[in-house]
Design a protein around this motif. Structure first.
Motif, PDB file in Angstrom:
ATOM      1  N   ALA A 261       0.816  -1.219   0.000  1.00 55.95           N
ATOM      2  CA  ALA A 261       0.000   0.000   0.000  1.00 55.95           C
ATOM      3  C   ALA A 261       0.852   1.272   0.000  1.00 55.95           C
ATOM      4  O   ALA A 261       0.367   2.339  -0.364  1.00 55.95           O
ATOM      5  N   PHE A 262       2.130   1.161   0.387  1.00 60.04           N
ATOM      6  CA  PHE A 262       2.983   2.338   0.483  1.00 60.04           C
ATOM      7  C   PHE A 262       4.082   2.375  -0.578  1.00 60.04           C
ATOM      8  O   PHE A 262       4.924   3.258  -0.569  1.00 60.04           O
ATOM      9  N   ARG A 263       4.083   1.405  -1.485  1.00 60.37           N
ATOM     10  CA  ARG A 263       5.104   1.360  -2.533  1.00 60.37           C
ATOM     11  C   ARG A 263       4.847   2.434  -3.582  1.00 60.37           C
ATOM     12  O   ARG A 263       3.722   2.664  -3.998  1.00 60.37           O
ATOM     13  N   VAL A 264       5.930   3.070  -4.005  1.00 55.49           N
ATOM     14  CA  VAL A 264       5.866   4.036  -5.095  1.00 55.49           C
ATOM     15  C   VAL A 264       6.725   3.462  -6.215  1.00 55.49           C
ATOM     16  O   VAL A 264       7.919   3.269  -6.038  1.00 55.49           O
ATOM     17  N   VAL A 265       6.103   3.179  -7.346  1.00 55.25           N
ATOM     18  CA  VAL A 265       6.846   2.577  -8.456  1.00 55.25           C
ATOM     19  C   VAL A 265       7.018   3.540  -9.626  1.00 55.25           C
ATOM     20  O   VAL A 265       7.742   3.248 -10.565  1.00 55.25           O
TER      21      VAL A 265
ATOM     22  N   TYR B  88       1.787   9.421  11.837  1.00 55.66           N
ATOM     23  CA  TYR B  88       1.550   8.057  12.328  1.00 55.66           C
ATOM     24  C   TYR B  88       0.344   7.498  11.598  1.00 55.66           C
ATOM     25  O   TYR B  88      -0.689   8.158  11.495  1.00 55.66           O
ATOM     26  N   ILE B  89       0.474   6.281  11.116  1.00 61.32           N
ATOM     27  CA  ILE B  89      -0.640   5.631  10.441  1.00 61.32           C
ATOM     28  C   ILE B  89      -1.065   4.464  11.301  1.00 61.32           C
ATOM     29  O   ILE B  89      -0.297   3.520  11.552  1.00 61.32           O
ATOM     30  N   ASN B  90      -2.275   4.502  11.764  1.00 64.89           N
ATOM     31  CA  ASN B  90      -2.811   3.460  12.621  1.00 64.89           C
ATOM     32  C   ASN B  90      -3.048   2.202  11.797  1.00 64.89           C
ATOM     33  O   ASN B  90      -3.728   2.240  10.786  1.00 64.89           O
ATOM     34  N   PRO B  91      -2.499   1.037  12.221  1.00 65.33           N
ATOM     35  CA  PRO B  91      -2.669  -0.189  11.462  1.00 65.33           C
ATOM     36  C   PRO B  91      -4.136  -0.593  11.284  1.00 65.33           C
ATOM     37  O   PRO B  91      -4.485  -1.266  10.327  1.00 65.33           O
ATOM     38  N   SER B  92      -5.004  -0.190  12.190  1.00 66.22           N
ATOM     39  CA  SER B  92      -6.418  -0.555  12.068  1.00 66.22           C
ATOM     40  C   SER B  92      -7.122   0.231  10.966  1.00 66.22           C
ATOM     41  O   SER B  92      -8.263  -0.071  10.619  1.00 66.22           O
ATOM     42  N   CYS B  93      -6.462   1.233  10.392  1.00 65.74           N
ATOM     43  CA  CYS B  93      -7.066   2.034   9.338  1.00 65.74           C
ATOM     44  C   CYS B  93      -6.838   1.451   7.951  1.00 65.74           C
ATOM     45  O   CYS B  93      -7.316   1.970   6.964  1.00 65.74           O
ATOM     46  N   THR B  94      -6.056   0.377   7.846  1.00 67.64           N
ATOM     47  CA  THR B  94      -5.747  -0.170   6.534  1.00 67.64           C
ATOM     48  C   THR B  94      -6.766  -1.164   6.067  1.00 67.64           C
ATOM     49  O   THR B  94      -7.533  -1.688   6.752  1.00 67.64           O
TER      50      THR B  94
END
Length: 89
Positions: free
Chosen positions: A6-10, A83-89
């Motif tokens: 989800a965070f990869r930039v290609v 901060y990105i909360n893991p429960s938001c994914t």
């Protein structure tokens, strides 16, 4: 370095834009003694090499300059911090 899908930039243009905006990077190199790092001002030449070339200035007095790396190096470009909360994914 592990990067969740989800965070990869290609997109290379997007990566180059983020590197230009950061204007500095932390250079990490591996040595026999362990890892060593330094924050450096950087310039990106997008036209040089297959993915561009990063130029940086490492001060003569910096011990990282005087030691011989044992393998690859990594440049870490910091972006916006949050901060990105893991429960938001």
């Amino acid at each position: 370095m592990y990067t969740p899908p989800a965070f990869r930039v290609v997109d290379m243009a997007d990566l180059h834009r983020k590197m230009r905006e950061a204007r500095s990077a932390t250079l990490i190199t591996a040595l026999h003694e362990g890892l060593i790092g330094a924050m450096l001002p950087v310039v990106l030449d997008e036209s040089e090499g297959s993915m561009g070339t990063i130029y940086a200035r490492l001060a003569r007095s910096n011990p990282q300059r005087k030691l011989t790396p044992t393998g690859e190096a990594m440049a870490i470009f910091a972006g916006a911090q949050a901060y990105i909360n893991p429960s938001c994914t």
